[in-house]
Design a protein around this motif. Structure first.
Motif, PDB file in Angstrom:
ATOM      1  N   ALA A 179       0.776  -1.098  -0.055  1.00  9.26           N
ATOM      2  CA  ALA A 179      -0.076   0.021   0.100  1.00  9.26           C
ATOM      3  C   ALA A 179       0.813   1.263  -0.105  1.00  9.26           C
ATOM      4  CB  ALA A 179      -1.078  -0.109   1.128  1.00  9.26           C
ATOM      5  N   LEU A 180       0.797   2.062  -1.175  1.00  4.95           N
ATOM      6  CA  LEU A 180       1.644   3.263  -1.179  1.00  4.95           C
ATOM      7  C   LEU A 180       1.028   4.273  -0.732  1.00  4.95           C
ATOM      8  CD1 LEU A 180       2.884   2.834  -5.051  1.00  4.95           C
ATOM      9  CD2 LEU A 180       3.945   2.043  -2.900  1.00  4.95           C
ATOM     10  N   SER A 181       1.743   5.105   0.451  1.00  9.02           N
ATOM     11  CA  SER A 181       1.050   6.332   0.924  1.00  9.02           C
ATOM     12  C   SER A 181       0.950   7.474   0.004  1.00  9.02           C
ATOM     13  CB  SER A 181       1.943   6.700   2.275  1.00  9.02           C
ATOM     14  OG  SER A 181       3.205   6.913   1.773  1.00  9.02           O
ATOM     15  N   PRO A 182       0.021   8.185   0.332  1.00 12.49           N
ATOM     16  CA  PRO A 182       0.014   9.357  -0.385  1.00 12.49           C
ATOM     17  C   PRO A 182       1.235  10.485  -0.332  1.00 12.49           C
ATOM     18  CG  PRO A 182      -1.513   9.785   1.110  1.00 12.49           C
ATOM     19  CD  PRO A 182      -1.024   8.277   1.339  1.00 12.49           C
ATOM     20  N   PRO A 183       1.367  11.457  -1.371  1.00 12.52           N
ATOM     21  CA  PRO A 183       2.417  12.225  -1.200  1.00 12.52           C
ATOM     22  C   PRO A 183       2.272  13.088  -0.119  1.00 12.52           C
ATOM     23  CG  PRO A 183       1.168  12.894  -3.042  1.00 12.52           C
ATOM     24  CD  PRO A 183       0.644  11.624  -2.443  1.00 12.52           C
ATOM     25  N   HIS A 184       1.194  13.200   0.748  1.00 16.02           N
ATOM     26  CA  HIS A 184       1.035  13.951   1.730  1.00 16.02           C
ATOM     27  C   HIS A 184       0.229  13.503   2.953  1.00 16.02           C
ATOM     28  CE1 HIS A 184      -2.626  14.060  -0.507  1.00 16.02           C
ATOM     29  NE2 HIS A 184      -2.086  14.347  -1.412  1.00 16.02           N
ATOM     30  N   SER A 185       0.314  13.949   4.204  1.00 20.70           N
ATOM     31  CA  SER A 185      -0.358  13.262   5.042  1.00 20.70           C
ATOM     32  C   SER A 185      -1.136  14.027   6.104  1.00 20.70           C
ATOM     33  CB  SER A 185       1.092  13.002   6.109  1.00 20.70           C
ATOM     34  OG  SER A 185       1.723  14.038   6.294  1.00 20.70           O
ATOM     35  N   GLY A 240      12.603  22.911   3.028  1.00 23.87           N
ATOM     36  CA  GLY A 240      13.476  22.108   2.250  1.00 23.87           C
ATOM     37  C   GLY A 240      13.116  20.654   2.750  1.00 23.87           C
ATOM     38  N   TRP A 241      13.368  20.509   4.132  1.00 23.94           N
ATOM     39  CA  TRP A 241      13.543  19.136   4.512  1.00 23.94           C
ATOM     40  C   TRP A 241      12.315  18.573   4.195  1.00 23.94           C
ATOM     41  CZ3 TRP A 241      16.186  15.545   5.727  1.00 23.94           C
ATOM     42  CH2 TRP A 241      15.864  14.453   6.687  1.00 23.94           C
ATOM     43  N   ARG A 242      10.894  19.103   4.066  1.00 23.71           N
ATOM     44  CA  ARG A 242       9.678  18.465   3.973  1.00 23.71           C
ATOM     45  C   ARG A 242       9.646  18.214   2.364  1.00 23.71           C
ATOM     46  NH1 ARG A 242       5.377  19.252   7.206  1.00 23.71           N
ATOM     47  NH2 ARG A 242       4.055  18.735   5.567  1.00 23.71           N
ATOM     48  N   VAL A 243      10.256  18.850   1.489  1.00 24.89           N
ATOM     49  CA  VAL A 243      10.109  18.363   0.036  1.00 24.89           C
ATOM     50  C   VAL A 243      11.050  17.302   0.119  1.00 24.89           C
ATOM     51  CG1 VAL A 243      10.995  19.184  -2.217  1.00 24.89           C
ATOM     52  CG2 VAL A 243       9.836  20.721  -0.658  1.00 24.89           C
ATOM     53  N   LEU A 244      12.411  17.450   0.705  1.00 21.83           N
ATOM     54  CA  LEU A 244      13.166  16.234   0.506  1.00 21.83           C
ATOM     55  C   LEU A 244      12.842  14.879   1.150  1.00 21.83           C
ATOM     56  CD1 LEU A 244      16.266  16.424  -0.412  1.00 21.83           C
ATOM     57  CD2 LEU A 244      17.014  16.542   1.917  1.00 21.83           C
ATOM     58  N   HIS A 245      12.070  15.010   2.070  1.00 23.39           N
ATOM     59  CA  HIS A 245      11.345  13.964   2.651  1.00 23.39           C
ATOM     60  C   HIS A 245      10.375  13.303   1.754  1.00 23.39           C
ATOM     61  CE1 HIS A 245       9.760  11.279   5.741  1.00 23.39           C
ATOM     62  NE2 HIS A 245       8.393  11.802   5.306  1.00 23.39           N
ATOM     63  N   LYS A 246       9.574  14.044   1.052  1.00 23.40           N
ATOM     64  CA  LYS A 246       8.718  13.646   0.263  1.00 23.40           C
ATOM     65  C   LYS A 246       9.076  12.814  -1.074  1.00 23.40           C
ATOM     66  CE  LYS A 246       4.879  16.716   1.761  1.00 23.40           C
ATOM     67  NZ  LYS A 246       3.854  17.590   1.277  1.00 23.40           N
ATOM     68  N   VAL A 247      10.277  13.376  -1.510  1.00 25.40           N
ATOM     69  CA  VAL A 247      11.104  12.982  -2.795  1.00 25.40           C
ATOM     70  C   VAL A 247      11.424  11.456  -2.170  1.00 25.40           C
ATOM     71  CG1 VAL A 247      13.271  12.827  -4.264  1.00 25.40           C
ATOM     72  CG2 VAL A 247      11.939  15.045  -3.783  1.00 25.40           C
ATOM     73  N   SER A 248      12.222  11.397  -1.089  1.00 25.33           N
ATOM     74  CA  SER A 248      12.589  10.211  -0.355  1.00 25.33           C
ATOM     75  C   SER A 248      11.612   9.043  -0.151  1.00 25.33           C
ATOM     76  CB  SER A 248      13.399  10.634   1.111  1.00 25.33           C
ATOM     77  OG  SER A 248      14.482  11.387   0.976  1.00 25.33           O
ATOM     78  N   GLN A 249      10.424   9.510   0.318  1.00 27.99           N
ATOM     79  CA  GLN A 249       9.386   8.398   0.572  1.00 27.99           C
ATOM     80  C   GLN A 249       8.804   8.235  -0.960  1.00 27.99           C
ATOM     81  OE1 GLN A 249       9.074   7.509   3.477  1.00 27.99           O
ATOM     82  NE2 GLN A 249       7.015   6.064   2.893  1.00 27.99           N
ATOM     83  N   ILE A 250       8.802   8.639  -1.846  1.00 26.73           N
ATOM     84  CA  ILE A 250       8.478   8.307  -3.013  1.00 26.73           C
ATOM     85  C   ILE A 250       9.323   7.211  -3.470  1.00 26.73           C
ATOM     86  CG2 ILE A 250       8.082   8.915  -5.491  1.00 26.73           C
ATOM     87  CD1 ILE A 250       6.744  11.584  -4.638  1.00 26.73           C
ATOM     88  N   VAL A 251      10.685   7.659  -3.378  1.00 27.68           N
ATOM     89  CA  VAL A 251      11.781   6.803  -4.034  1.00 27.68           C
ATOM     90  C   VAL A 251      11.845   5.369  -3.116  1.00 27.68           C
ATOM     91  CG1 VAL A 251      14.268   6.447  -3.992  1.00 27.68           C
ATOM     92  CG2 VAL A 251      13.325   8.706  -4.781  1.00 27.68           C
ATOM     93  N   ARG A 252      11.705   5.563  -1.841  1.00 24.66           N
ATOM     94  CA  ARG A 252      11.625   4.389  -1.135  1.00 24.66           C
ATOM     95  C   ARG A 252      10.402   3.396  -1.355  1.00 24.66           C
ATOM     96  NH1 ARG A 252      12.182   7.012   3.314  1.00 24.66           N
ATOM     97  NH2 ARG A 252      14.405   6.367   3.697  1.00 24.66           N
ATOM     98  N   GLU A 253       9.091   3.941  -1.290  1.00 24.00           N
ATOM     99  CA  GLU A 253       8.101   3.188  -1.751  1.00 24.00           C
ATOM    100  C   GLU A 253       8.292   2.351  -3.043  1.00 24.00           C
ATOM    101  OE1 GLU A 253       4.787   6.117   0.623  1.00 24.00           O
ATOM    102  OE2 GLU A 253       4.740   5.985  -1.650  1.00 24.00           O
ATOM    103  N   GLU A 254       8.667   3.135  -3.932  1.00 23.81           N
ATOM    104  CA  GLU A 254       8.961   2.425  -5.550  1.00 23.81           C
ATOM    105  C   GLU A 254      10.104   1.449  -5.506  1.00 23.81           C
ATOM    106  OE1 GLU A 254       6.902   2.218  -7.595  1.00 23.81           O
ATOM    107  OE2 GLU A 254       5.379   3.969  -7.250  1.00 23.81           O
TER     108      GLU A 254
END
Length: 610
Positions: free
Chosen positions: A11-17, A66-80
């Motif tokens: 289950a992939l989490s959405p790009p926002h929480s 900046g950290w929030r954007v970095l975290h979102k990129v990282s999470q998408i990468v991690r999930e895929e």
């Protein structure tokens, strides 16, 4: 053998929480002035908008946005990556240099490597990448083909001592990267490298699509990583640092170093159209200076670059191109049948080659030398070229008249006409007859490699195979510049006023700007924020007691996709001003009851998926 799993059920989490923050309770130090050393739009806007701050050359602090954007990129990468069957781990940034010495990369990296001795005299480095570290570890963890394939990844800070780190996050000395490594017994078939490589290619395409990026996957040279094949993933933007060549008919795309050129006519038998004349060109080994001195344009000259094969008994390889073209080392390597390097000056002099003044004809005078002639360097009656002696060139040089030994060299295989130059716009497409290559600019954000056995053989990593014999492990390598992706997104998507974030990467999806905030208006903004938050949307409330003008300018600068404005006047009519960051002009008043549906539509989210 087990196959590499694809975890489609994850289950992939959405790009926002659904987080809600107040501007006054976080740190967003916007500024109207660009950094003095900024050369790129991303560096300018990420600094002005309060996403990053420079600590020292090429090293940055990521502030809350900046950290929030970095975290979102990282999470998408991690999930895929997990979806594609990879497992996450974390390796050290501090590594022993003896590992790099096993593969020769301690010298290959040279000054790019952060290298030092600790208090005990141990030679260490800060990892720019981790092929050697993970290969060394896997030697002890994998002993049988039954444990293969394995694909491992990490998201970690990497280090490279760039000489001129002046492009913000695009060329930093410390940067965040995802690197993955796969291990296989076979190249083909179930569990083979090709299967995982294709899975990684598909995962990368999903990653950058989910990030909302306009990107291209292009064929590329492996570079210092090495290997047999590689692809780059490039964010398409006019300010990109790399040139991508593509065929609009077939869809073929490659970077300049890798791009093939379609069939070109060539003719080495064109009759001479002038006399051969020797010219004194003292201290002029370069094409531009010689052309000006001779009253010619570079396209009327031949340029011969001398390489040497890397083998027990090295041979010289001469690559001749038209003077306005550039020799492509990767193509020379392929045509020569093995690795090559630029020939050292002392070796050239010992062999009798006039450094800087070499002609194609010198291939006949040195035993075992191979001559590679680009098709565009043939069809003319006379050329200017080196005279094979220092400080001299000749004009009127003709292939058939002045190089009588050429036919014999071609017959013996020591000379051939072959593509050995960089492609350029207007060249014939290698994939569609009649089509020509076109160019666009891009920024590399990902690179995948088929490493083969380069590292396993160098480090002695073998396993027992099905035939009960030892086999070197076949490897793949897959990198994504996480912080670089953040910067590339800004380069791709900004305007005169600031950043325009795609929904998936935006630090917040919605900014509620409260004009002249009082208790009632802040309560109204909080109510809207709660409604949006319940649908998984991240909200920032601008509760600062400041004038509307600066607040609206800051809203445009930080680039949140949707801005909702709450004011006393709007509140009287049960309205809110709605504005998409990507749309020009002013916002529009909408009914309070429409906020959720308009916001979801403005973010490109389906109501049931938000």
């Amino acid at each position: 053998m087990t196959t590499m799993p694809t975890n489609d059920a994850i289950a992939l989490s959405p790009p926002h929480s659904g987080e809600v923050h107040r501007w006054s309770q976080t740190l967003i130090p916007t500024t109207r002035e660009a950094p003095a050393d900024a050369e790129t739009l991303s560096h300018i806007f990420l600094t002005r908008a309060g996403f990053i701050r420079r600590v020292t050359a090429g090293v940055y602090t990521y502030l809350p946005l900046g950290w929030r954007v970095l975290h979102k990129v990282s999470q998408i990468v991690r999930e895929e990556m997990i979806r594609a069957g990879a497992a996450e781990l974390l390796m050290p940034a501090l590594c022993p240099t003896e590992l790099l010495e096993q593969t020769g990369r301690a010298e290959a990296y040279g000054d790019l490597l952060f290298r030092f001795e600790d208090r005990h005299g141990r030679d260490s480095y800060l990892g720019p990448t981790h092929e050697e570290v993970i290969t060394d570890f896997m030697k002890s963890a994998i002993t049988s083909y039954k444990q293969l394939p394995v694909n491992l990844f990490q998201i970690q800070s990497k280090y490279r001592d760039e000489f001129r780190p002046r492009a913000g996050l695009l060329r930093g000395r410390e940067f965040l990267m995802k690197d993955a490594y796969s291990f296989h017994l076979d190249l083909e078939g179930s569990g083979g490298l090709n299967e995982t490589y294709d899975a990684m290619h598909a995962a990368y395409s999903r990653i950058f699509a989910r990030c909302g990026l306009d990107f291209s996957a292009v064929e590329a040279e492996a570079g210092p990583i090495g290997g047999s094949a590689s692809h780059e993933f490039m964010v398409n933007c006019e300010t990109g640092e790399d040139t991508i060549l593509y065929c609009p008919q077939s869809g073929y795309a490659a970077n300049v170093e890798k791009c093939e050129i379609g069939e070109r006519a060539h003719d080495l038998s064109v009759p001479a159209d002038g006399e051969l004349a020797e010219c004194h060109t003292p201290g002029m080994p370069g094409i531009e200076g010689v052309a000006e001195h001779l009253g010619l344009t570079p396209d009327r000259m031949l340029k011969t670059v001398v390489f040497r094969t890397i083998e027990d008994e090295p041979r010289f390889v001469l690559a001749t191109v038209r003077g306005d073209h550039e020799v492509n080392e990767g193509k020379v390597k392929d045509a020569a049948g093995g690795p090559v390097e630029l020939a050292p000056m002392d070796a050239m002099k010992s062999a009798g080659l006039a450094v800087g003044y070499v002609s194609p004809g010198s291939a006949a005078s040195i035993e075992r030398t191979v001559l590679l002639i680009d098709p565009d360097a043939t069809a003319a009656g006379g050329w200017a070229t080196g005279a094979d002696k220092p400080d001299h060139h000749v004009t009127g040089w003709n292939w058939s008249r002045d190089f009588r030994a050429l036919a014999g060299l071609i017959e013996s295989g020591r000379a051939k006409v072959v593509d050995v130059r960089n492609a350029q716009p207007g060249d014939p497409s290698p994939r569609a007859g009649g089509a020509t290559l076109e160019a666009r600019r891009g920024i590399e954000v990902g690179h995948i490699f088929k490493l083969g056995t380069k590292y396993s053989e160098a480090m002695g990593f073998e396993v027992m195979g099905r035939d009960q014999k030892k086999h070197p492990i076949i490897m793949g390598c897959y990198g994504i510049g996480v912080s670089r992706t953040l910067a590339a997104c800004v380069e791709m998507s900004c305007d005169d006023f600031g950043i325009v974030w795609p929904t998936a990467l935006a630090p917040y999806q919605v900014l509620i700007t409260v004009l002249k905030p009082d208790e009632a208006l802040l309560a109204s903004a909080g109510s809207i924020a709660s409604e949006l938050s319940a649908r998984g949307i991240d909200v920032l409330i601008d509760d600062r007691d400041d004038r509307p003008g600066p607040k609206f300018k800051d809203a445009d600068l930080i680039g949140v996709p949707v801005r909702l404005t709450v004011s006393a006047k709007m509140e009287e009519g049960s309205q809110v001003e709605f504005k998409r960051r990507a749309d020009p002009g002013k916002g529009e008043p909408i009914a309070r009851s429409e906020v959720l549906s308009r916001t979801l539509a403005g973010l490109g989210l389906e109501p049931e998926r938000a």
